[in-house]
Write a protein that holds these residues in place. Structure first.
Motif, PDB file in Angstrom:
ATOM      1  N   TYR B  14       0.832  -1.181   0.077  1.00  0.00           N
ATOM      2  CA  TYR B  14      -0.127   0.008  -0.035  1.00  0.00           C
ATOM      3  C   TYR B  14       0.792   1.330   0.137  1.00  0.00           C
ATOM      4  O   TYR B  14       2.199   1.326   0.206  1.00  0.00           O
ATOM      5  N   ASN B  52      -8.685 -10.128   2.440  1.00  0.00           N
ATOM      6  CA  ASN B  52      -9.502  -9.400   1.668  1.00  0.00           C
ATOM      7  C   ASN B  52      -9.015  -9.925   0.398  1.00  0.00           C
ATOM      8  O   ASN B  52      -9.739  -9.803  -0.832  1.00  0.00           O
ATOM      9  N   LEU B  57     -11.491  -9.490  -2.721  1.00  0.00           N
ATOM     10  CA  LEU B  57     -12.029  -7.875  -2.415  1.00  0.00           C
ATOM     11  C   LEU B  57     -10.823  -6.770  -2.767  1.00  0.00           C
ATOM     12  O   LEU B  57     -11.152  -5.764  -2.962  1.00  0.00           O
ATOM     13  N   ASP B  58      -9.706  -7.478  -2.830  1.00  0.00           N
ATOM     14  CA  ASP B  58      -8.420  -6.685  -2.850  1.00  0.00           C
ATOM     15  C   ASP B  58      -7.267  -7.298  -3.926  1.00  0.00           C
ATOM     16  O   ASP B  58      -7.566  -8.565  -3.733  1.00  0.00           O
ATOM     17  N   LYS B  77     -13.519  -8.007 -12.851  1.00  0.00           N
ATOM     18  CA  LYS B  77     -14.229  -7.446 -11.716  1.00  0.00           C
ATOM     19  C   LYS B  77     -15.613  -8.114 -11.647  1.00  0.00           C
ATOM     20  O   LYS B  77     -15.863  -8.485 -10.474  1.00  0.00           O
ATOM     21  N   GLY B  78     -16.236  -8.234 -12.699  1.00  0.00           N
ATOM     22  CA  GLY B  78     -17.621  -9.018 -12.783  1.00  0.00           C
ATOM     23  C   GLY B  78     -17.260 -10.297 -12.465  1.00  0.00           C
ATOM     24  O   GLY B  78     -18.162 -11.002 -11.555  1.00  0.00           O
ATOM     25  N   ALA B  81     -16.865 -10.872  -8.633  1.00  0.00           N
ATOM     26  CA  ALA B  81     -18.078 -10.678  -8.099  1.00  0.00           C
ATOM     27  C   ALA B  81     -18.969 -12.335  -8.112  1.00  0.00           C
ATOM     28  O   ALA B  81     -19.442 -12.649  -7.165  1.00  0.00           O
ATOM     29  N   ARG B  84     -17.133 -14.419  -5.784  1.00  0.00           N
ATOM     30  CA  ARG B  84     -17.586 -14.527  -4.308  1.00  0.00           C
ATOM     31  C   ARG B  84     -18.973 -14.888  -4.207  1.00  0.00           C
ATOM     32  O   ARG B  84     -19.112 -15.329  -3.094  1.00  0.00           O
ATOM     33  N   PHE B  90     -18.814 -14.290   3.313  1.00  0.00           N
ATOM     34  CA  PHE B  90     -18.196 -13.586   4.274  1.00  0.00           C
ATOM     35  C   PHE B  90     -18.882 -13.138   5.633  1.00  0.00           C
ATOM     36  O   PHE B  90     -20.051 -13.107   5.433  1.00  0.00           O
ATOM     37  N   PHE B  92     -18.201 -10.229   8.299  1.00  0.00           N
ATOM     38  CA  PHE B  92     -17.396  -9.207   8.775  1.00  0.00           C
ATOM     39  C   PHE B  92     -17.635  -8.677  10.286  1.00  0.00           C
ATOM     40  O   PHE B  92     -18.680  -9.335  10.743  1.00  0.00           O
ATOM     41  N   ALA B  94     -18.432  -5.843  11.369  1.00  0.00           N
ATOM     42  CA  ALA B  94     -19.529  -4.814  11.524  1.00  0.00           C
ATOM     43  C   ALA B  94     -20.166  -4.636  10.309  1.00  0.00           C
ATOM     44  O   ALA B  94     -19.662  -5.119   9.316  1.00  0.00           O
ATOM     45  N   TYR B  95     -21.180  -4.012  10.239  1.00  0.00           N
ATOM     46  CA  TYR B  95     -22.007  -3.413   9.027  1.00  0.00           C
ATOM     47  C   TYR B  95     -22.236  -4.955   7.985  1.00  0.00           C
ATOM     48  O   TYR B  95     -21.990  -4.682   6.848  1.00  0.00           O
TER      49      TYR B  95
END
Lengths: 409, 237
Positions: B14, B52, B57-58, B77-78, B81, B84, B90, B92, B94-95
């Motif tokens: 990063y 991730n 996701l990454d 990307k599609g 998805a 996944r 997944f 997580f 929270a949220y």
């Protein structure tokens, strides 16, 4: 499409997540749509009233002349009365024409014992003018003409006043005859008519045969005015008439009265300007609402992508929210406009501003109408444009990577 | 044993402003079907980053990831998805849930995306919610559920798609001890009974105690990778 339908229930619930914001946006869209449609109906009523007022004077929906008459309206540019069994009369009596009448119409002079004034002399068939022009219903003093060949004359109220004449008195009409010599004859005032001031001052009516006799033009006509049952009949009527009488100059009101056409165009122009003003305001409201909604839910979009929604699906979900929100607003706006215009169906009396209405060229009562096709078209345009405005927030929602979205705090 | 997750020489760099940060420094890992793996380590050790990247996701800066034999670097990307949706569940911290959907609808949502018919969706969602102990709470929205109940719904949703692997990132971080223990027991039970592969990123010792394979990350590298016997695992409650 399948995914879009699948996302609709989710989008509908998301629309109602922030009720206050949704209600405000709905109100903005509904008021915008209502104002566009109601304004469009009112302007259309004004334009129609203005057109009817103008065309009901003498123009009709269209006219037939000899070639050259419109440039020089002398009796020399007249044509022979078409035979009753000829092609032209067949079309005039057909389904595309509701009323018609032949006239003699030429410049002339009217003289009283006090004054001489220029006028347009119009020789009419009094019965055939009923429902075609204003004159049969506009005589306010005296009587209407009783036939085509008598020596009665109808004067405008103001013209009579200027000439210092009145009912029962004699005036002299002068004009250029068919033989190029000055023609003149005495006529007795049988009635006075009320019309817009310029019409009262500039036109006098006598019987058609009397006019032909005065101008030494037996059987000649300057024009045939006609009306179509509806405006959509006008084009086929013109086409059929031109085919039946190719040597004559046959024109619709749009050519004969360019100013009236300009008023109609102006009305459409106003509606478009208003539409764009309201649309910009609505678009700002929609984009603002959707952007706020998108920024508040970035993590959720990340979650949706993590669960397997494609970026395009996220975009479609947000677009579906706009689609539903704007769609509902448009429906509410259309209902409000239908109710408003429906309530005004009996007419808006402009009597209290009669002078202003006259100045605007309209009649005293406006009759707004609900034009289903126009309402549908405007609604679809507003809805479509709003969808375009929603593309930006939708695109923003779909462009976050799931990791980036879910790491937002 | 069938290898479900495989990564080789995984690196992730990063940039914080213009300063490069190496979150993963060459991770090699194979996870077999039915494994219950914990990824632990101090904050910043690369646990969440690894999760991730494994979940698509990454993107990794270097190296490769394969889920059920599919190389993620080859996918758009599609397609990621879709992977996944079909292969990865997944959970997580929270949220986790879609707030406008009920517990049952949250579970059904995945099945709906997969194109499962309405009747089967409903039946599977109810069965899974029953499995995670939420019978009678199907129509409640997330805001009407406790944190533990929400995580249970998230587990039910993760399992609904019949994934190859469930990736859980600090699933107990916001839960009290009793609720955390109950959730872990549930996950362990599902792992043992259904053979579902779990990879859980955590620094909670209670979670680690429930896992069979314990990987410790330090500075973006695997520091320890230990398998424990059933006797050394915490008993299901």
């Amino acid at each position: 499409m399948n995914r879009f339908l699948l996302l609709l229930p989710l989008a509908w619930r998301n629309v109602w997540r922030n009720r206050r914001r949704t209600l405000i946006t709905l109100a903005v869209v509904a008021v915008g749509v209502w104002s566009i449609l109601a304004f469009s109906s009112l302007l259309e009523a004004w334009a129609r009233s203005s057109r009817d007022a103008s065309l009901n004077l003498l123009t009709g929906d269209g006219q037939i002349h000899a070639q050259g008459y419109r440039d020089d309206p002398a009796i020399q540019h007249s044509f022979a009365t078409p035979p009753a069994d000829g092609a032209l009369v067949k079309v005039l009596n057909g389904s595309h024409v509701s009323r018609w009448s032949g006239r003699v119409r030429t410049p002339g002079i009217v003289q009283s014992e006090f004054k001489t004034l220029p006028i347009t002399l119009v020789g009419i068939d009094p019965e055939r003018e009923r429902g075609l022009s204003f004159i049969a219903t506009s005589v306010t003093q005296g009587a209407y003409l009783s036939g085509t060949s008598g020596n009665g004359i109808l004067l405008g109220q103001h013209l009579a006043h200027r000439l210092g004449t009145g009912i029962g008195k004699r005036v002299v009409l002068m004009g250029l005859g068919m033989d190029d010599a000055l023609a003149q004859g005495g006529f007795r005032v049988v009635g006075l008519f009320q019309a817009p001031r310029d019409m009262e001052d500039s036109v006098v009516f006598i019987g058609r045969a009397a006019a032909q006799r005065l101008l030494k033009a037996p059987g000649r006509l300057s024009e045939i005015a006609f009306k179509a049952p509806t405006q959509s009949d006008l084009t086929p009527a013109i086409q059929a008439l031109r085919k039946a009488a190719p040597s004559l100059d046959i024109q619709p009101w749009q050519i004969l009265q360019p100013l009236t056409k300009a008023v109609s165009n102006l009305s459409d122009g106003f509606v478009m300007v208003w539409l764009w003003i309201m649309f910009v305001l609505m678009a700002l409201g929609i984009v603002n609402t959707q952007l706020m909604s998108v920024f508040e839910r970035v993590r959720e979009f990340g979650l949706l992508q993590a669960l397997g929604l494609r970026p395009g699906d996220v975009m479609r979900e947000v677009l579906a929210e706009s689609c539903l929100l704007v769609g509902l607003g448009v429906v509410l706006g259309v209902l409000a406009a239908v109710m408003t215009v429906g309530a005004l169906h009996d007419g808006i009396n402009l009597g209290f501003l009669a002078k202003g209405a006259e100045w605007l060229g309209a009649q005293h009562v406006l009759y707004p109408r609900i034009d289903g096709t126009e309402y549908l078209l405007l609604s679809v345009v507003i809805w479509g444009l709003s969808m375009l405005a929603s593309l930006w927030p939708s695109w923003r929602a779909g462009r976050y990577s799931p990791q980036e979205a879910m790491s937002r705090t | 044993m069938e290898v479900i997750v495989e990564c080789r020489n995984l690196k992730k760099r990063y940039f914080q402003g213009s300063v490069p940060v190496d979150a993963l420094r060459g991770v090699d890992l194979q996870v077999e079907k039915g494994d219950f793996v914990s990824l632990s380590g101090p904050s910043g050790s690369g646990k969440s980053t690894l999760l991730n990247v494994l979940g698509g996701l990454d993107n990794p800066s270097e190296g490769s990831v394969k889920i059920a034999g599919q190389d993620l670097s080859q996918l758009s990307k599609g397609d990621l998805a879709d992977l996944r949706l079909q292969r990865i569940g997944f959970v997580f911290q929270a949220y986790n849930l879609i707030p406008v959907l009920s517990a049952e609808e949250n579970v059904e949502f995945i099945l709906q995306l997969q194109g499962v018919g309405a009747a089967e969706r409903r039946q599977r969602a109810r069965m899974l919610l029953a499995q995670v102990g939420l019978t009678g709470m199907e129509s409640r929205r997330p805001a009407q559920l406790s944190g533990g109940q929400q995580q249970r719904v998230a587990v039910a949703r993760a399992l609904a798609a019949k994934p190859s692997v469930v990736l859980a990132d600090e699933p107990t971080a916001n839960l009290d001890s009793a609720t955390a223990e109950s959730l872990l027991s549930l996950m362990a039970e599902l792992n043992q009974e259904s053979g579902i592969t779990f990879i859980v990123a955590t620094h909670d010792p209670r979670v680690i105690a429930h896992t069979r394979r314990r990987i410790v990350l330090t500075d973006g590298q695997i520091d320890q990778d230990v398998r424990v016997s059933e006797d050394e695992m915490a008993p299901a409650v």
